[in-house]
Design a protein around this motif. Structure first.
Motif, PDB file in Angstrom:
ATOM      1  N   ALA A 146       0.835  -1.208   0.000  1.00  0.00           N
ATOM      2  CA  ALA A 146       0.000   0.000   0.000  1.00  0.00           C
ATOM      3  C   ALA A 146       0.864   1.250   0.000  1.00  0.00           C
ATOM      4  N   ARG A 147       1.934   1.245   0.793  1.00  0.00           N
ATOM      5  CA  ARG A 147       2.825   2.393   0.848  1.00  0.00           C
ATOM      6  C   ARG A 147       3.503   2.617  -0.509  1.00  0.00           C
ATOM      7  N   ALA A 148       3.953   1.536  -1.125  1.00  0.00           N
ATOM      8  CA  ALA A 148       4.584   1.643  -2.446  1.00  0.00           C
ATOM      9  C   ALA A 148       3.594   2.183  -3.474  1.00  0.00           C
ATOM     10  N   HIS A 149       2.344   1.745  -3.390  1.00  0.00           N
ATOM     11  CA  HIS A 149       1.317   2.223  -4.322  1.00  0.00           C
ATOM     12  C   HIS A 149       1.061   3.723  -4.130  1.00  0.00           C
ATOM     13  N   SER A 171       1.648   9.165  -6.236  1.00  0.00           N
ATOM     14  CA  SER A 171       1.665  10.487  -5.623  1.00  0.00           C
ATOM     15  C   SER A 171       2.008  11.559  -6.658  1.00  0.00           C
ATOM     16  N   PRO A 172       1.239  12.657  -6.701  1.00  0.00           N
ATOM     17  CA  PRO A 172       1.555  13.746  -7.624  1.00  0.00           C
ATOM     18  C   PRO A 172       2.930  14.362  -7.335  1.00  0.00           C
ATOM     19  N   VAL A 173       3.323  14.378  -6.082  1.00  0.00           N
ATOM     20  CA  VAL A 173       4.628  14.930  -5.716  1.00  0.00           C
ATOM     21  C   VAL A 173       5.727  14.053  -6.307  1.00  0.00           C
ATOM     22  N   TRP A 174       5.560  12.748  -6.195  1.00  0.00           N
ATOM     23  CA  TRP A 174       6.537  11.819  -6.734  1.00  0.00           C
ATOM     24  C   TRP A 174       6.633  11.970  -8.251  1.00  0.00           C
TER      25      TRP A 174
END
Length: 172
Positions: free
Chosen positions: A154-157, A162-165
């Motif tokens: 879930a964290r990786a997803h 993420s728009p920031v990523w």
């Protein structure tokens, strides 16, 4: 049968219960769900211990606290429980939120703030059993690994979507 339709096997565990709770309704509920309930005189009165998950629960009924809270011995009883069990939970059995129940809850929260004691108010035996089993299952070895893996995915997803990523990726 597809994997999503496959029924997951029921989770069963061994629970060490204080002999003082031998006639408590929770034992019938736990036994009815096929858990192995073992009674012991050597554990603290009112305790449920889940050895495979390393959790322990202390049942406190405000109706059993007679007189003034500080003089009832409740604090000492909880203190001993917290010292013995690393992963400890207090089950505050309060069918309704009266003045006495809220007083006890507030006093225990103030006294044990910052300790490893977690407080779980419960209103009936079904809630009591459900809360204990949920926590014990989530902290037992095969399930804690599964939960950890799911959280990692879930964290990786979240990071990937993420728009920031995405913005950082575009900058590089």
């Amino acid at each position: 049968m597809s994997p999503s339709e496959a029924k997951t096997p029921e989770w069963k565990t061994t629970i060490i219960v204080s002999s003082s709770l031998q006639n408590h309704d929770t034992n019938r509920i736990l036994s009815g769900q096929q858990h192995r309930v073992r009674f012991s005189d050597s554990v603290q009165s009112g305790a449920f211990i889940f050895p495979l998950s390393g959790t322990a629960f202390l049942l406190v009924d405000p109706q059993d606290v007679l007189g003034h809270l500080e003089e009832s011995g409740l604090i000492e009883r909880i203190q001993t429980f917290v010292q013995v069990h690393r992963n400890s939970f207090l089950l505050l059995f309060a069918p309704f939120n009266g003045k006495k129940e809220l007083e006890i809850l507030s006093m225990v929260q103030r006294r044990f703030f910052g300790s490893n004691l977690r407080i779980l108010p419960v209103r009936n035996n079904a809630e009591l059993v459900k809360g204990m089993l949920t926590i014990a299952k989530a902290t037992s070895k095969p399930h804690v690994d599964l939960i950890r893996d799911r959280m990692s995915v879930a964290r990786a997803h979240v990071v990937e979507s993420s728009p920031v990523w995405e913005m950082l990726r575009d900058l590089l």
